[in-house]
Write an enzyme that holds these catalytic residues in place. Structure first.
Site, PDB file in Angstrom:
ATOM      1  N   ASN A 147       0.514  -1.342  -0.027  1.00 42.32           N
ATOM      2  CA  ASN A 147       0.065   0.338  -0.238  1.00 42.32           C
ATOM      3  C   ASN A 147       0.948   1.012  -0.325  1.00 42.32           C
ATOM      4  O   ASN A 147       0.382   2.393  -1.056  1.00 42.32           O
ATOM      5  CB  ASN A 147      -1.311   0.208   0.979  1.00 42.32           C
ATOM      6  CG  ASN A 147      -1.797  -0.786   0.818  1.00 42.32           C
ATOM      7  OD1 ASN A 147      -3.125  -0.561   0.459  1.00 42.32           O
ATOM      8  ND2 ASN A 147      -1.786  -2.389   1.825  1.00 42.32           N
TER       9      ASN A 147
ATOM     10  N   HIS B 274       0.148  -1.083  15.042  1.00 41.27           N
ATOM     11  CA  HIS B 274       0.163  -1.168  16.577  1.00 41.27           C
ATOM     12  C   HIS B 274      -1.395  -0.261  17.719  1.00 41.27           C
ATOM     13  O   HIS B 274      -1.324   0.638  16.427  1.00 41.27           O
ATOM     14  CB  HIS B 274       1.096   0.087  16.830  1.00 41.27           C
ATOM     15  CG  HIS B 274       2.458  -1.213  17.688  1.00 41.27           C
ATOM     16  ND1 HIS B 274       2.396  -2.113  18.055  1.00 41.27           N
ATOM     17  CD2 HIS B 274       3.772  -1.040  17.237  1.00 41.27           C
ATOM     18  CE1 HIS B 274       3.530  -3.057  18.115  1.00 41.27           C
ATOM     19  NE2 HIS B 274       4.537  -1.780  17.510  1.00 41.27           N
TER      20      HIS B 274
ATOM     21  N   ASN C 158      -6.365   5.962   8.643  1.00 43.22           N
ATOM     22  CA  ASN C 158      -5.881   4.473   8.299  1.00 43.22           C
ATOM     23  C   ASN C 158      -6.367   3.351   7.220  1.00 43.22           C
ATOM     24  O   ASN C 158      -7.747   3.953   7.154  1.00 43.22           O
ATOM     25  CB  ASN C 158      -6.036   3.746   9.760  1.00 43.22           C
ATOM     26  CG  ASN C 158      -6.014   2.083   9.495  1.00 43.22           C
ATOM     27  OD1 ASN C 158      -4.726   1.714   9.246  1.00 43.22           O
ATOM     28  ND2 ASN C 158      -6.908   2.019  10.194  1.00 43.22           N
TER      29      ASN C 158
ATOM     30  N   LEU D 118      -1.974   2.706  18.497  1.00 45.12           N
ATOM     31  CA  LEU D 118      -1.570   3.773  19.056  1.00 45.12           C
ATOM     32  C   LEU D 118      -2.497   5.131  19.761  1.00 45.12           C
ATOM     33  O   LEU D 118      -3.855   4.797  19.981  1.00 45.12           O
ATOM     34  CB  LEU D 118      -2.537   5.060  17.613  1.00 45.12           C
ATOM     35  CG  LEU D 118      -1.713   4.634  16.366  1.00 45.12           C
ATOM     36  CD1 LEU D 118      -1.418   5.459  15.502  1.00 45.12           C
ATOM     37  CD2 LEU D 118      -0.063   4.901  16.292  1.00 45.12           C
TER      38      LEU D 118
ATOM     39  N   HIS E 117      -8.035   0.378   6.919  1.00 45.40           N
ATOM     40  CA  HIS E 117      -8.722  -1.215   7.430  1.00 45.40           C
ATOM     41  C   HIS E 117      -9.029  -2.334   5.763  1.00 45.40           C
ATOM     42  O   HIS E 117     -10.803  -1.028   5.650  1.00 45.40           O
ATOM     43  CB  HIS E 117      -9.501  -0.433   8.135  1.00 45.40           C
ATOM     44  CG  HIS E 117      -9.546  -1.935   9.012  1.00 45.40           C
ATOM     45  ND1 HIS E 117      -9.527  -2.603   9.810  1.00 45.40           N
ATOM     46  CD2 HIS E 117     -10.708  -2.243   9.220  1.00 45.40           C
ATOM     47  CE1 HIS E 117      -9.801  -3.994  10.218  1.00 45.40           C
ATOM     48  NE2 HIS E 117     -10.865  -3.549  10.052  1.00 45.40           N
TER      49      HIS E 117
HETATM   50  N1  LIG Z   1      -6.004   4.395  18.391  1.00 46.24           N
HETATM   51  C1  LIG Z   1      -5.866   3.651  17.332  1.00 46.24           C
HETATM   52  N2  LIG Z   1      -5.222   2.845  16.689  1.00 46.24           N
HETATM   53  C2  LIG Z   1      -4.816   2.002  15.632  1.00 46.24           C
HETATM   54  C3  LIG Z   1      -6.202   3.082  14.853  1.00 46.24           C
HETATM   55  C4  LIG Z   1      -7.235   3.297  15.425  1.00 46.24           C
HETATM   56  O1  LIG Z   1      -8.328   3.144  14.349  1.00 46.24           O
HETATM   57  N3  LIG Z   1      -7.207   3.552  16.220  1.00 46.24           N
HETATM   58  N4  LIG Z   1      -6.026   1.826  13.079  1.00 46.24           N
HETATM   59  C5  LIG Z   1      -4.810   0.511  13.065  1.00 46.24           C
HETATM   60  C6  LIG Z   1      -4.668  -0.503  12.477  1.00 46.24           C
HETATM   61  N5  LIG Z   1      -5.129  -1.168  12.831  1.00 46.24           N
HETATM   62  C7  LIG Z   1      -6.369  -1.797  11.876  1.00 46.24           C
HETATM   63  O2  LIG Z   1      -6.684  -1.339  10.945  1.00 46.24           O
HETATM   64  C8  LIG Z   1      -4.912  -2.395  14.261  1.00 46.24           C
HETATM   65  C9  LIG Z   1      -3.421  -2.644  14.248  1.00 46.24           C
HETATM   66  C10 LIG Z   1      -3.084  -3.731  15.199  1.00 46.24           C
HETATM   67  C11 LIG Z   1      -3.619  -3.941  15.478  1.00 46.24           C
HETATM   68  C12 LIG Z   1      -3.836  -4.813  17.066  1.00 46.24           C
HETATM   69  O3  LIG Z   1      -4.512  -5.201  17.852  1.00 46.24           O
HETATM   70  N6  LIG Z   1      -2.321  -4.545  16.945  1.00 46.24           N
HETATM   71  C13 LIG Z   1      -1.860  -5.420  18.731  1.00 46.24           C
HETATM   72  C14 LIG Z   1      -0.147  -5.731  18.081  1.00 46.24           C
HETATM   73  C15 LIG Z   1      -0.197  -7.125  17.445  1.00 46.24           C
HETATM   74  C16 LIG Z   1       0.821  -7.094  16.302  1.00 46.24           C
HETATM   75  O4  LIG Z   1       1.910  -6.420  17.217  1.00 46.24           O
HETATM   76  O5  LIG Z   1       1.170  -7.939  15.501  1.00 46.24           O
HETATM   77  C17 LIG Z   1      -1.187  -3.867  19.515  1.00 46.24           C
HETATM   78  O6  LIG Z   1      -1.622  -2.903  19.300  1.00 46.24           O
HETATM   79  O7  LIG Z   1      -1.207  -4.575  20.406  1.00 46.24           O
HETATM   80  C18 LIG Z   1      -5.673  -3.164  16.102  1.00 46.24           C
HETATM   81  C19 LIG Z   1      -5.865  -2.941  15.298  1.00 46.24           C
HETATM   82  C20 LIG Z   1      -4.068   1.347  13.462  1.00 46.24           C
HETATM   83  N7  LIG Z   1      -3.903   1.239  15.427  1.00 46.24           N
HETATM   84  N1  LIG Z   2      -5.505  -3.183  10.827  1.00 50.65           N
HETATM   85  C1  LIG Z   2      -5.222  -2.879   9.636  1.00 50.65           C
HETATM   86  C2  LIG Z   2      -4.350  -3.894   9.114  1.00 50.65           C
HETATM   87  O1  LIG Z   2      -4.705  -5.260   9.263  1.00 50.65           O
HETATM   88  N2  LIG Z   2      -4.207  -3.538   7.942  1.00 50.65           N
HETATM   89  C3  LIG Z   2      -3.734  -4.598   6.573  1.00 50.65           C
HETATM   90  O2  LIG Z   2      -2.453  -4.166   6.392  1.00 50.65           O
HETATM   91  C4  LIG Z   2      -1.849  -4.789   5.245  1.00 50.65           C
HETATM   92  C5  LIG Z   2      -0.599  -4.133   4.722  1.00 50.65           C
HETATM   93  O3  LIG Z   2       0.110  -4.610   3.920  1.00 50.65           O
HETATM   94  P1  LIG Z   2       1.033  -3.888   3.259  1.00 50.65           P
HETATM   95  O4  LIG Z   2       2.334  -4.090   4.102  1.00 50.65           O
HETATM   96  O5  LIG Z   2       1.117  -4.853   1.804  1.00 50.65           O
HETATM   97  O6  LIG Z   2       0.714  -2.680   2.905  1.00 50.65           O
HETATM   98  C6  LIG Z   2      -3.051  -4.576   4.376  1.00 50.65           C
HETATM   99  O7  LIG Z   2      -4.076  -5.221   4.010  1.00 50.65           O
HETATM  100  C7  LIG Z   2      -3.746  -3.685   5.697  1.00 50.65           C
HETATM  101  O8  LIG Z   2      -5.188  -3.734   5.646  1.00 50.65           O
END
Ligand SMILES: Nc1nc2c(c(=O)[nH]1)N[C@@H](CN(C=O)c1ccc(C(=O)N[C@@H](CCC(=O)O)C(=O)O)cc1)CN2
Ligand SMILES: NCC(=O)N[C@@H]1O[C@H](COP(=O)([O-])[O-])[C@@H](O)[C@H]1O
Length: 295
Positions: free
Chosen positions: A16, A103, A124, A105, A126
């Site tokens: 992406n 992560h 973001n 945030l 998603h």
């Molecule tokens: N406060 C927010 N933070 C993030 C958002 C958001 O909308 N509000 N979007 C995410 C992206 N995301 C889904 O789109 C997402 C990514 C990761 C996690 C998660 O559970 N992460 C774990 C660790 C996972 C790992 O390290 O492999 C964690 O943080 O404990 C949930 C949602 C970006 N952040």
């Molecule tokens: N919750 C967040 C999440 O799932 N994000 C997902 O991580 C991938 C990143 O791919 P990339 O590293 O090839 O861009 C993408 O599929 C994106 O939707």
């Protein structure tokens, strides 16, 4: 007008990110510049993509914070996020894009950005529909729900980031209908491939709209047929064949209705053409190797 300065947060392969890099070069994301790519994983191939595009990179890892003596998990995360905000703000970006940032945030990151003048927006990408499968592993979870007969579609969205994960205001939403071929052996992988192709277009459109909004260019952003643009139309549902596009209208994350493309008025057609959605050719697979994995 100077180019919009964009910082991208990644954790993995960066396909992406590559779509954004390509878009800033091929004119589909005009007057935008990616000023830094930050990864929480050293082996993320997205860092290589950034270096190949001469974009500054930063590796910002959580482990050193968690290893500090006597520091709780949440305190470590707060310190990590506070430093992440410092790194981001030092570049004076106009927009932060999470493109696979894995992560959650915390306010230690979000608050410093929201209190700058003007506030620094975070968006973001998603791979799910609004409020459907928030969090990690959304594609797999949507697929499992489809197998259980609980859903008949999934999708991709770009949304503003708020503290509640994936519940920020949607900017662009695109539905993806499940197909028979998504069942059985390899079904998840086939769905994932379709989702990723849709993502590469949606992330560019999402950034374009967010930048357009920053510049006060109205709902559709620069270059949209805004005079006849249906402001609430944010969504196209592509079913199995592009010749039969079902239009759904979402407003503030709530789906209003489905209308068959045949009854779609001309402004929508021009919008489709504007976004090249009528073309059977989705955004090309961003150059570079296939999806790698983060470490
Ligand atoms: N406060 C927010 N933070 C993030 C958002 C958001 O909308 N509000 N979007 C995410 C992206 N995301 C889904 O789109 C997402 C990514 C990761 C996690 C998660 O559970 N992460 C774990 C660790 C996972 C790992 O390290 O492999 C964690 O943080 O404990 C949930 C949602 C970006 N952040
Ligand atoms: N919750 C967040 C999440 O799932 N994000 C997902 O991580 C991938 C990143 O791919 P990339 O590293 O090839 O861009 C993408 O599929 C994106 O939707």
């Amino acid at each position: 007008m100077p180019p919009a300065r964009i910082t991208v947060l990644i954790s993995g392969s960066g396909t992406n990110l590559q779509a954004l890099i390509d878009a800033t070069k091929d004119g589909s994301l005009p007057n935008c510049e990616i000023i830094r790519v930050i990864s929480n994983r050293k082996s993320a191939y997205g860092l290589t993509r950034a270096r190949n595009a001469n974009i500054p990179t930063t590796y910002h890892n959580l482990l050193p914070y968690k290893r500090k003596e006597g520091v709780s998990e949440s305190a470590a995360r707060d310190a990590y996020d506070a430093d992440l905000a410092t790194i981001v703000l030092a570049d004076h970006p106009d927009l932060v894009v999470c493109a696979g940032w894995m992560h959650i945030l915390t306010p230690s990151f979000l608050d410093p950005l929201s209190t700058t003048t003007p506030p620094l927006p975070v968006i973001n990408l998603h791979p799910a529909l609004p409020a459907a499968f928030n969090g990690a592993n959304a594609i797999e979870r949507a697929h499992a729900a489809w197998v259980q007969g609980k859903v008949d579609k999934t999708g991709v969205m770009v949304h503003y980031v708020v503290q509640e994960v994936d519940m920020g205001e949607p900017i662009v939403v695109r539905e993806i209908q499940f197909q028979e071929g998504d069942a059985g052996e390899g079904g998840v992988e086939r769905l994932e491939e379709r989702v990723h192709h849709v993502e590469w277009g949606v992330i560019v459109e999402g950034v374009r709209r967010a930048v357009g909004k920053l510049r006060g260019e109205g709902e559709g952003g620069e270059g949209m047929n805004s005079s006849s643009f249906v402001p609430c139309l944010d969504l196209l549902t592509l079913n199995n064949s592009l010749s039969d596009i079902q239009m759904s209208i979402w407003v503030q994350g709530s789906q209003l209705n489905n209308i068959p493309s045949a009854s779609v008025c001309s402004p929508l057609d021009s919008w489709c053409k504007e976004l090249d959605l009528m073309s059977p050719v989705f955004p090309l697979d961003p150059q570079g190797k296939s999806k790698g994995s983060g470490d």
